[in-house]
Design a protein around this motif. Structure first.
Motif, PDB file in Angstrom:
ATOM      1  N   LEU A   1     -14.120  29.219  -0.179  1.00 41.75           N
ATOM      2  CA  LEU A   1     -14.355  28.170   0.803  1.00 41.75           C
ATOM      3  C   LEU A   1     -15.082  27.060   0.043  1.00 41.75           C
ATOM      4  O   LEU A   1     -16.272  27.198  -0.276  1.00 41.75           O
ATOM      5  CB  LEU A   1     -15.208  28.678   1.963  1.00 41.75           C
ATOM      6  N   CYS A   2     -14.374  25.975  -0.279  1.00 43.82           N
ATOM      7  CA  CYS A   2     -14.908  24.895  -1.111  1.00 43.82           C
ATOM      8  C   CYS A   2     -15.329  23.748  -0.207  1.00 43.82           C
ATOM      9  O   CYS A   2     -14.490  23.026   0.341  1.00 43.82           O
ATOM     10  CB  CYS A   2     -13.840  24.448  -2.105  1.00 43.82           C
ATOM     11  N   VAL A   3     -16.646  23.578  -0.041  1.00 46.96           N
ATOM     12  CA  VAL A   3     -17.197  22.644   0.932  1.00 46.96           C
ATOM     13  C   VAL A   3     -17.753  21.419   0.206  1.00 46.96           C
ATOM     14  O   VAL A   3     -18.690  21.539  -0.596  1.00 46.96           O
ATOM     15  CB  VAL A   3     -18.303  23.326   1.768  1.00 46.96           C
ATOM     16  N   ASP A   4     -17.193  20.256   0.494  1.00 52.95           N
ATOM     17  CA  ASP A   4     -17.562  19.008  -0.184  1.00 52.95           C
ATOM     18  C   ASP A   4     -18.391  18.145   0.760  1.00 52.95           C
ATOM     19  O   ASP A   4     -17.882  17.622   1.752  1.00 52.95           O
ATOM     20  CB  ASP A   4     -16.280  18.275  -0.603  1.00 52.95           C
ATOM     21  N   LYS A   5     -19.670  17.968   0.451  1.00 52.96           N
ATOM     22  CA  LYS A   5     -20.550  17.178   1.314  1.00 52.96           C
ATOM     23  C   LYS A   5     -20.242  15.682   1.237  1.00 52.96           C
ATOM     24  O   LYS A   5     -20.521  14.943   2.186  1.00 52.96           O
ATOM     25  CB  LYS A   5     -22.015  17.407   0.937  1.00 52.96           C
TER      26      LYS A   5
ATOM     27  N   GLY B   1     -24.818  25.203  -3.317  1.00 51.91           N
ATOM     28  CA  GLY B   1     -24.769  26.231  -4.342  1.00 51.91           C
ATOM     29  C   GLY B   1     -23.554  27.125  -4.170  1.00 51.91           C
ATOM     30  O   GLY B   1     -22.594  26.781  -3.459  1.00 51.91           O
ATOM     31  N   VAL B   2     -23.612  28.279  -4.817  1.00 49.74           N
ATOM     32  CA  VAL B   2     -22.518  29.256  -4.761  1.00 49.74           C
ATOM     33  C   VAL B   2     -23.001  30.475  -3.983  1.00 49.74           C
ATOM     34  O   VAL B   2     -24.054  31.051  -4.291  1.00 49.74           O
ATOM     35  CB  VAL B   2     -22.069  29.673  -6.176  1.00 49.74           C
ATOM     36  N   PHE B   3     -22.236  30.866  -2.950  1.00 46.91           N
ATOM     37  CA  PHE B   3     -22.616  31.969  -2.066  1.00 46.91           C
ATOM     38  C   PHE B   3     -21.401  32.877  -1.853  1.00 46.91           C
ATOM     39  O   PHE B   3     -20.332  32.655  -2.434  1.00 46.91           O
ATOM     40  CB  PHE B   3     -23.099  31.425  -0.717  1.00 46.91           C
TER      41      PHE B   3
ATOM     42  N   ARG C   1     -15.979  25.125  -9.811  1.00 47.20           N
ATOM     43  CA  ARG C   1     -16.322  26.487  -9.384  1.00 47.20           C
ATOM     44  C   ARG C   1     -15.389  27.002  -8.293  1.00 47.20           C
ATOM     45  O   ARG C   1     -15.427  28.186  -7.935  1.00 47.20           O
ATOM     46  CB  ARG C   1     -17.767  26.523  -8.899  1.00 47.20           C
ATOM     47  N   CYS C   2     -14.564  26.096  -7.757  1.00 45.56           N
ATOM     48  CA  CYS C   2     -13.639  26.481  -6.682  1.00 45.56           C
ATOM     49  C   CYS C   2     -12.254  26.879  -7.198  1.00 45.56           C
ATOM     50  O   CYS C   2     -11.386  27.235  -6.395  1.00 45.56           O
ATOM     51  CB  CYS C   2     -13.467  25.323  -5.698  1.00 45.56           C
ATOM     52  N   LEU C   3     -12.032  26.794  -8.492  1.00 47.42           N
ATOM     53  CA  LEU C   3     -10.676  26.907  -9.033  1.00 47.42           C
ATOM     54  C   LEU C   3     -10.229  28.333  -9.330  1.00 47.42           C
ATOM     55  O   LEU C   3      -9.086  28.550  -9.734  1.00 47.42           O
ATOM     56  CB  LEU C   3     -10.553  26.052 -10.297  1.00 47.42           C
TER      57      LEU C   3
ATOM     58  N   ASP D   1     -15.654  36.846  -0.044  1.00 48.11           N
ATOM     59  CA  ASP D   1     -15.042  35.617  -0.553  1.00 48.11           C
ATOM     60  C   ASP D   1     -16.129  34.606  -0.900  1.00 48.11           C
ATOM     61  O   ASP D   1     -17.175  34.531  -0.242  1.00 48.11           O
ATOM     62  CB  ASP D   1     -14.087  35.019   0.484  1.00 48.11           C
ATOM     63  N   LYS D   2     -15.861  33.825  -1.927  1.00 48.36           N
ATOM     64  CA  LYS D   2     -16.858  32.881  -2.438  1.00 48.36           C
ATOM     65  C   LYS D   2     -16.939  31.639  -1.547  1.00 48.36           C
ATOM     66  O   LYS D   2     -15.959  31.181  -0.971  1.00 48.36           O
ATOM     67  CB  LYS D   2     -16.485  32.465  -3.859  1.00 48.36           C
ATOM     68  N   VAL D   3     -18.166  31.083  -1.447  1.00 49.55           N
ATOM     69  CA  VAL D   3     -18.416  29.817  -0.745  1.00 49.55           C
ATOM     70  C   VAL D   3     -19.126  28.893  -1.738  1.00 49.55           C
ATOM     71  O   VAL D   3     -20.177  29.255  -2.285  1.00 49.55           O
ATOM     72  CB  VAL D   3     -19.277  30.020   0.507  1.00 49.55           C
ATOM     73  N   VAL D   4     -18.561  27.714  -1.970  1.00 50.89           N
ATOM     74  CA  VAL D   4     -19.186  26.728  -2.845  1.00 50.89           C
ATOM     75  C   VAL D   4     -19.477  25.488  -2.017  1.00 50.89           C
ATOM     76  O   VAL D   4     -18.563  24.875  -1.444  1.00 50.89           O
ATOM     77  CB  VAL D   4     -18.260  26.349  -4.033  1.00 50.89           C
TER      78      VAL D   4
END
Length: 280
Positions: A169-173, A204-206, A162-164, A274-277
């Motif tokens: 902002l691609c956040v990996d926990k 999720g996606v924000f 979903r970050c591609l 801008d998207k936040v995942v």
């Protein structure tokens, strides 16, 4: 008598020994190998002089009687790798380091080692020599995988699909990293931490819906510089606590960044919408 001495010298030479002329050492010493159980073998030169005026005899050349650092330095600032991670994990166990492990011997690691050394009467060099390391080994236990790689973050894994696309902002926990991505290209990466068990960071996606450069939380009365809100009161923002204590603490649900320079640059680039995942 002279003949007897000559015969003795010949016998010693045949046995593999060398007789040094009086008053000198022949210009070179034999290497001494120091074996540290479970770790690499360090090599030093017995009695060799050091550029800082110290010798391996444990005293400063020139008098004064002060104890010199161990000449065998295992790790120092700028070194990287798994051994540095273990050093940092063990320093965390004795509460001299709250950051990491990162695998990089940085200024915080140097300060922690110097503090540990000073507390135990060792020279405060900030370098991990064999004496410092052996003392730390006796005070700590072997760190597990979690302590080595997950407490302090690790290299960012592959981005979520979903970050591609777009600006994300691609956040990996899992790796505790944030990627700033544009059309599938990673522009920057930084370490982050998340909410505690009772105030988890939502997944999720924000979208970024509000930016506040000098924000202060009205709920917790705490500063949230460079805040980029994406879900209710949860935002990506710089954290003074994260910068000071590392992963010893946690947020109230926000995505904390500890590198102020990095998030200042990020804040300047991110736009509302801008998207936040947030994913695992």
């Amino acid at each position: 008598m002279g003949r007897s001495i000559a015969v003795l010298v010949a016998l010693l030479a045949a046995a593999g020994c060398t007789v040094q002329p009086s008053g000198g050492d022949g210009g070179r010493r034999s290497p001494v190998h120091i074996d540290l159980p479970g770790h690499r073998t360090a090599t030093a030169t017995a009695g060799a002089g050091r550029s800082d005026g110290k010798t391996s005899g444990g005293r400063a050349s020139g008098g004064g009687g002060s104890t010199a650092p161990d000449p065998v330095v295992l790790w120092s600032r700028g070194d990287t790798g798994r051994d540095v991670r273990e050093l940092q994990a063990r320093l965390r166990q004795v509460e001299w380091l709250y950051d990491g492990p990162t695998g990089t011997y940085d200024d915080l690691t140097e300060q922690a080692v110097a503090g540990f050394q000073g507390k135990r009467g060792l020279p405060r060099t900030g370098e991990t020599d064999r004496v410092t390391w052996q003392r730390l080994l006796r005070m700590t236990r072997e760190p597990g995988h979690w302590e080595l790689y997950l407490m302090g973050g690790q290299p960012a894994g592959p981005p979520d699909p979903r970050c591609l696309t777009g600006r994300v902002l691609c956040v990996d926990k899992t790796s505790r990293t944030l990627r700033w991505m544009i059309d599938g290209r990673t522009v920057s990466t930084m370490s982050v931490r998340f909410g505690s068990q009772y105030t988890p960071t939502r997944e999720g996606v924000f979208q970024v819906y509000w930016k506040s450069r000098h924000h202060v939380s009205t709920l917790y009365d705490s500063p949230m510089p460079y805040a980029m809100f994406f879900s209710g009161g949860q935002a990506v923002h710089f954290s003074y606590d994260f910068a000071a204590r590392g992963y010893a603490g946690g947020s109230h649900g926000c995505v904390n960044v500890r590198d102020e320079t990095a998030i200042a640059a990020l804040y300047a680039q991110v736009r509302n919408g801008d998207k936040v995942v947030v994913h695992r």
